[in-house]
Design an enzyme around this catalytic site. Structure first.
Site, mmCIF file in Angstrom:
data_model
loop_
_atom_site.group_PDB
_atom_site.id
_atom_site.type_symbol
_atom_site.label_atom_id
_atom_site.label_comp_id
_atom_site.label_asym_id
_atom_site.label_seq_id
_atom_site.Cartn_x
_atom_site.Cartn_y
_atom_site.Cartn_z
ATOM 1 N N HIS A 1 65.594 41.690 38.572
ATOM 2 C CA HIS A 1 66.453 40.550 38.874
ATOM 3 C C HIS A 1 65.648 39.575 39.737
ATOM 4 C CE1 HIS A 1 69.938 42.629 37.243
ATOM 5 N NE2 HIS A 1 69.635 43.686 37.981
ATOM 6 N N HIS B 1 64.944 44.061 31.151
ATOM 7 C CA HIS B 1 65.137 45.511 31.156
ATOM 8 C C HIS B 1 64.124 46.130 30.208
ATOM 9 C CE1 HIS B 1 66.821 48.839 28.635
ATOM 10 N NE2 HIS B 1 66.897 49.414 29.811
ATOM 11 N N ASN C 1 62.809 50.321 28.954
ATOM 12 C CA ASN C 1 62.697 51.767 29.141
ATOM 13 C C ASN C 1 62.077 52.400 27.916
ATOM 14 O OD1 ASN C 1 64.750 53.443 27.435
ATOM 15 N ND2 ASN C 1 65.917 51.672 28.127
ATOM 16 N N THR C 2 61.374 53.488 28.137
ATOM 17 C CA THR C 2 60.939 54.354 27.048
ATOM 18 C C THR C 2 61.148 55.789 27.511
ATOM 19 O OG1 THR C 2 58.632 54.369 27.809
ATOM 20 C CG2 THR C 2 59.223 52.741 26.142
ATOM 21 N N ARG C 3 61.439 56.683 26.569
ATOM 22 C CA ARG C 3 61.783 58.039 26.982
ATOM 23 C C ARG C 3 61.567 59.021 25.821
ATOM 24 N NH1 ARG C 3 66.171 54.882 26.267
ATOM 25 N NH2 ARG C 3 67.660 55.479 24.635
ATOM 26 N N HIS D 1 59.737 37.810 21.804
ATOM 27 C CA HIS D 1 59.903 38.503 20.527
ATOM 28 C C HIS D 1 58.591 38.579 19.746
ATOM 29 C CE1 HIS D 1 64.254 39.317 20.169
ATOM 30 N NE2 HIS D 1 64.378 38.306 21.013
ATOM 31 N N HIS E 1 83.756 43.680 25.088
ATOM 32 C CA HIS E 1 84.911 43.085 25.753
ATOM 33 C C HIS E 1 84.655 41.633 26.164
ATOM 34 C CE1 HIS E 1 82.632 44.687 29.266
ATOM 35 N NE2 HIS E 1 83.109 43.634 29.880
ATOM 36 N N GLY F 1 73.551 64.878 36.882
ATOM 37 C CA GLY F 1 73.333 65.107 38.295
ATOM 38 C C GLY F 1 72.080 64.492 38.874
#
Length: 292
Positions: A118, A128, A130-132, A162, A192, A275
């Site tokens: 931000h 944003h 992420n890789t996982r 892009h 929404h 957790g």
């Protein structure tokens, strides 16, 4: 699938950590090179730990957060490797996604990097990435991507973001970019609000062709695309003059980001359900936001 997946797990977790180190260094360099007010921001690094219900070790990682920088108002770059047994609700969610054998053997292993930035200047886009990798005794897959979230849109910035991602994906097959772009458009949509949260990017989940090395290389190139796609946009926009109205636009737009992450984001839900450190899971939330 046997337990003989340790080499692949180690390669993946080491790569996510190396990518984290590269991004942290690049973001601190952006702070150093900007001649704005105040002192250059630095990441505060905290080790995170996770324990199983019986108190045994269940992994952890590093939470790296910069607050109040000259360029970044708040940015988090987290990396983690966690393992153990999935609870009943997580088992059900995995089974619903087509993962076999979860009721009989609910062990899992997951590793990845997650980043949200931000910005101080409303003209500099939030982002944003992420890789996982996820493993169970009966399946493995990769996921992740990156998407741009400007509150004040510039067509040339969107085109650069892009195009850079496309250039990194095309060596894996020219069908990858349009497929992953469409996936991101669908995933980062806020039902929404009847709108996307930003200008898109690339995204994949549950990705497994059966060729681990090829899938890992694709995941690496998704990660490698991030800095060249994003850093030039920050350098271009970080000293653009802005008004109070621009800042207000930014705060309202951040409200969209918070809503999406708390209501829809799979990573947030998984982290809290298993957790993991709540501060690390929720580091993606903006420091300030506004609803009108």
């Amino acid at each position: 699938m046997s337990d003989g997946f340790e080499s692949e797990k180690n390669k993946a977790s080491s790569w996510f950590r190396a990518l984290r180190d590269e991004i942290v260094a690049a973001f601190e360099a952006l702070e150093d090179s900007f001649q704005g007010d105040g002192t250059a921001g630095r990441f505060e690094v905290t080790e995170t730990k996770r324990t199983s219900d019986d108190g045994s070790d269940a992994g952890g990682g590093l939470m790296s957060v910069m607050r109040g920088g000259r360029v970044f108002e708040k940015v988090g770059v987290n990396v983690s490797t966690v393992y153990g047994q999935l609870g009943a609700s997580a088992q059900k969610a995995m089974a619903a996604r087509g993962v076999p054998g979860m009721a009989d053997d609910p062990r899992f292993w997951a590793s990845g990097i997650s980043l949200v930035a931000h910005m101080q200047n409303p003209h500099a886009p939030a982002v944003h990435m992420n890789t996982r990798m996820f493993w169970t005794p009966h399946a493995w897959w990769f996921g992740g991507g990156s998407d741009l979230n400007p509150c004040i849109e510039y067509d040339e910035d969107t085109a650069h973001f892009h195009a850079t991602q496309k250039a990194h994906l095309d060596p894996h097959g020219t069908d990858h970019y349009p497929k992953l772009k469409a996936w991101a458009d669908e995933y980062f949509y806020i039902p929404h609000r009847n709108r996307a949260r930003g200008v898109g990017g690339i995204f994949m989940d549950d990705y497994c062709t059966g060729d681990w090395e090829a899938d890992f290389q694709l995941t690496q190139d998704i990660g490698k695309a991030f800095l060249p796609a994003y850093v030039p946009l920050v350098e271009k926009r970080r000293d653009t003059a802005w008004t109070d109205a621009d800042k207000d636009t930014q705060l309202v737009h951040r409200g969209l980001y918070a809503e999406y992450n708390l209501v829809y984001d799979r990573g947030t839900k998984f982290g809290l359900a298993t957790g993991h450190d709540a501060n690390a899971v929720l580091m993606s939330l903006p420091p300030l936001a506004k609803w009108v």
